[in-house]
Design a protein around this motif. Structure first.
Motif, PDB file in Angstrom:
ATOM      1  N   TYR A 166       0.847  -1.189   0.000  1.00 26.76           N
ATOM      2  CA  TYR A 166       0.000   0.000   0.000  1.00 26.76           C
ATOM      3  C   TYR A 166       0.882   1.239   0.000  1.00 26.76           C
ATOM      4  N   ASP A 167       0.282   2.362  -0.390  1.00 28.25           N
ATOM      5  CA  ASP A 167       1.015   3.618  -0.425  1.00 28.25           C
ATOM      6  C   ASP A 167       1.215   4.233   0.953  1.00 28.25           C
ATOM      7  N   ALA A 168       0.780   3.607   2.012  1.00 24.55           N
ATOM      8  CA  ALA A 168       0.781   4.185   3.365  1.00 24.55           C
ATOM      9  C   ALA A 168       2.129   4.689   3.870  1.00 24.55           C
ATOM     10  N   PRO A 169       3.324   4.228   3.641  1.00 23.04           N
ATOM     11  CA  PRO A 169       3.676   2.963   2.981  1.00 23.04           C
ATOM     12  C   PRO A 169       3.560   1.803   3.956  1.00 23.04           C
ATOM     13  N   LEU A 170       3.017   0.733   3.448  1.00 19.69           N
ATOM     14  CA  LEU A 170       2.890  -0.465   4.263  1.00 19.69           C
ATOM     15  C   LEU A 170       2.970  -1.678   3.362  1.00 19.69           C
ATOM     16  N   VAL A 171       3.713  -2.648   3.827  1.00 18.17           N
ATOM     17  CA  VAL A 171       3.699  -3.957   3.210  1.00 18.17           C
ATOM     18  C   VAL A 171       3.102  -4.896   4.248  1.00 18.17           C
ATOM     19  N   LEU A 172       2.043  -5.567   3.863  1.00 17.53           N
ATOM     20  CA  LEU A 172       1.411  -6.541   4.745  1.00 17.53           C
ATOM     21  C   LEU A 172       1.569  -7.899   4.092  1.00 17.53           C
ATOM     22  N   GLY A 173       2.345  -8.737   4.742  1.00 16.31           N
ATOM     23  CA  GLY A 173       2.617 -10.054   4.184  1.00 16.31           C
ATOM     24  C   GLY A 173       2.551 -11.124   5.249  1.00 16.31           C
ATOM     25  N   PRO A 174       3.070 -12.303   4.935  1.00 13.40           N
ATOM     26  CA  PRO A 174       2.977 -13.435   5.849  1.00 13.40           C
ATOM     27  C   PRO A 174       3.626 -13.178   7.211  1.00 13.40           C
ATOM     28  N   GLY A 175       4.720 -12.448   7.249  1.00 12.11           N
ATOM     29  CA  GLY A 175       5.412 -12.195   8.511  1.00 12.11           C
ATOM     30  C   GLY A 175       4.607 -11.338   9.468  1.00 12.11           C
ATOM     31  N   SER A 212       1.435 -10.868  24.044  1.00 10.01           N
ATOM     32  CA  SER A 212       2.735 -10.244  24.271  1.00 10.01           C
ATOM     33  C   SER A 212       3.471 -10.048  22.952  1.00 10.01           C
ATOM     34  N   ILE A 213       4.005  -8.845  22.758  1.00 10.81           N
ATOM     35  CA  ILE A 213       4.816  -8.572  21.569  1.00 10.81           C
ATOM     36  C   ILE A 213       6.139  -9.321  21.674  1.00 10.81           C
ATOM     37  N   SER A 214       6.753  -9.308  22.869  1.00 12.34           N
ATOM     38  CA  SER A 214       8.048  -9.976  23.022  1.00 12.34           C
ATOM     39  C   SER A 214       7.919 -11.487  22.829  1.00 12.34           C
ATOM     40  N   ALA A 215       6.865 -12.094  23.371  1.00 12.10           N
ATOM     41  CA  ALA A 215       6.670 -13.540  23.192  1.00 12.10           C
ATOM     42  C   ALA A 215       6.427 -13.874  21.726  1.00 12.10           C
ATOM     43  N   ALA A 216       5.650 -13.045  21.045  1.00 10.97           N
ATOM     44  CA  ALA A 216       5.397 -13.266  19.621  1.00 10.97           C
ATOM     45  C   ALA A 216       6.698 -13.167  18.833  1.00 10.97           C
ATOM     46  N   GLY A 217       7.489 -12.145  19.137  1.00  8.78           N
ATOM     47  CA  GLY A 217       8.781 -11.985  18.463  1.00  8.78           C
ATOM     48  C   GLY A 217       9.697 -13.174  18.704  1.00  8.78           C
ATOM     49  N   ARG A 218       9.772 -13.635  19.949  1.00  9.06           N
ATOM     50  CA  ARG A 218      10.608 -14.802  20.268  1.00  9.06           C
ATOM     51  C   ARG A 218      10.173 -16.018  19.466  1.00  9.06           C
ATOM     52  N   ARG A 219       8.859 -16.226  19.368  1.00 11.26           N
ATOM     53  CA  ARG A 219       8.349 -17.380  18.602  1.00 11.26           C
ATOM     54  C   ARG A 219       8.739 -17.305  17.134  1.00 11.26           C
ATOM     55  N   MET A 220       8.938 -16.077  16.647  1.00 11.26           N
ATOM     56  CA  MET A 220       9.313 -15.893  15.247  1.00 11.26           C
ATOM     57  C   MET A 220      10.820 -15.757  15.065  1.00 11.26           C
ATOM     58  N   TRP A 276       8.553  -4.932  17.889  1.00 10.92           N
ATOM     59  CA  TRP A 276       7.933  -3.665  18.249  1.00 10.92           C
ATOM     60  C   TRP A 276       7.937  -2.706  17.062  1.00 10.92           C
ATOM     61  N   SER A 277       9.026  -2.688  16.302  1.00 10.81           N
ATOM     62  CA  SER A 277       9.123  -1.839  15.116  1.00 10.81           C
ATOM     63  C   SER A 277       8.038  -2.203  14.087  1.00 10.81           C
ATOM     64  N   LEU A 278       7.804  -3.490  13.897  1.00  9.26           N
ATOM     65  CA  LEU A 278       6.770  -3.932  12.954  1.00  9.26           C
ATOM     66  C   LEU A 278       5.376  -3.546  13.452  1.00  9.26           C
ATOM     67  N   VAL A 279       5.155  -3.670  14.761  1.00  9.12           N
ATOM     68  CA  VAL A 279       3.872  -3.268  15.343  1.00  9.12           C
ATOM     69  C   VAL A 279       3.662  -1.767  15.154  1.00  9.12           C
ATOM     70  N   GLU A 280       4.695  -0.979  15.397  1.00  7.14           N
ATOM     71  CA  GLU A 280       4.584   0.471  15.201  1.00  7.14           C
ATOM     72  C   GLU A 280       4.265   0.809  13.749  1.00  7.14           C
ATOM     73  N   GLU A 281       4.898   0.092  12.819  1.00  8.81           N
ATOM     74  CA  GLU A 281       4.635   0.295  11.391  1.00  8.81           C
ATOM     75  C   GLU A 281       3.178  -0.016  11.057  1.00  8.81           C
ATOM     76  N   ALA A 333      -5.975   3.624  10.266  1.00  9.36           N
ATOM     77  CA  ALA A 333      -6.714   4.702  10.945  1.00  9.36           C
ATOM     78  C   ALA A 333      -6.840   4.421  12.443  1.00  9.36           C
ATOM     79  N   MET A 334      -6.967   3.164  12.796  1.00  5.43           N
ATOM     80  CA  MET A 334      -7.037   2.738  14.193  1.00  5.43           C
ATOM     81  C   MET A 334      -5.904   1.738  14.426  1.00  5.43           C
ATOM     82  N   PRO A 335      -5.318   1.715  15.622  1.00  9.74           N
ATOM     83  CA  PRO A 335      -4.218   0.776  15.872  1.00  9.74           C
ATOM     84  C   PRO A 335      -4.660  -0.680  15.743  1.00  9.74           C
ATOM     85  N   LEU A 336      -3.721  -1.513  15.306  1.00  8.02           N
ATOM     86  CA  LEU A 336      -3.990  -2.945  15.193  1.00  8.02           C
ATOM     87  C   LEU A 336      -3.601  -3.679  16.470  1.00  8.02           C
TER      88      LEU A 336
END
Length: 121
Positions: A14-23, A36-44, A52-57, A63-66
């Motif tokens: 998207y032009d947001a710019p955002l790439v939304l993919g499998p990751g 948990s963001i940290s637990a999710a990151g560890r699992r990946m 956290w950077s990906l969540v911020e992106e 329009a509303m946070p995910l």
């Protein structure tokens, strides 16, 4: 191709710019599962900083946070996937299913034109 056939990896740009993919989709799924963001990151296999950077992106692009998060501390922090995040993930997964189902003929046709191991082509 995998043993079960080809896989489709959906990548939306998207032009947001955002790439939304499998990751990012998997990150959302794991945040929802683990709270948990940290637990999710560890699992990946990624650092908390990267997750956290990906969540911020993601949050900045919509329009509303995910993802809604609370800071850690003595009681620990946490994160939840918001209703908007759940909707985005639902639509993304629906697109994946649609492509897999409706694209099966085209995937097979492309596969038939590929070189196959052991046949010299």
């Amino acid at each position: 191709m995998t043993k079960d056939g080809p896989r489709i990896k959906l990548r939306l740009e998207y032009d947001a710019p955002l790439v939304l993919g499998p990751g990012k989709a998997q990150l959302l799924r794991l945040i929802a599962q683990h709270g948990s963001i940290s637990a999710a990151g560890r699992r990946m296999g990624m650092s908390y900083k990267r997750a956290w950077s990906l969540v911020e992106e993601l949050n900045a692009a919509f329009a509303m946070p995910l993802v809604d998060s609370s800071r850690g501390g003595p009681g620990g922090g946490g994160a939840t996937v918001t209703p908007t995040g759940q909707a985005v993930l639902r639509h993304y997964e629906s697109l994946e299913r649609l492509l897999a189902a409706d694209g099966a003929t085209e995937l097979a046709a492309i596969g038939a034109l590929m070189k196959h191991k052991g046949d010299g082509t």
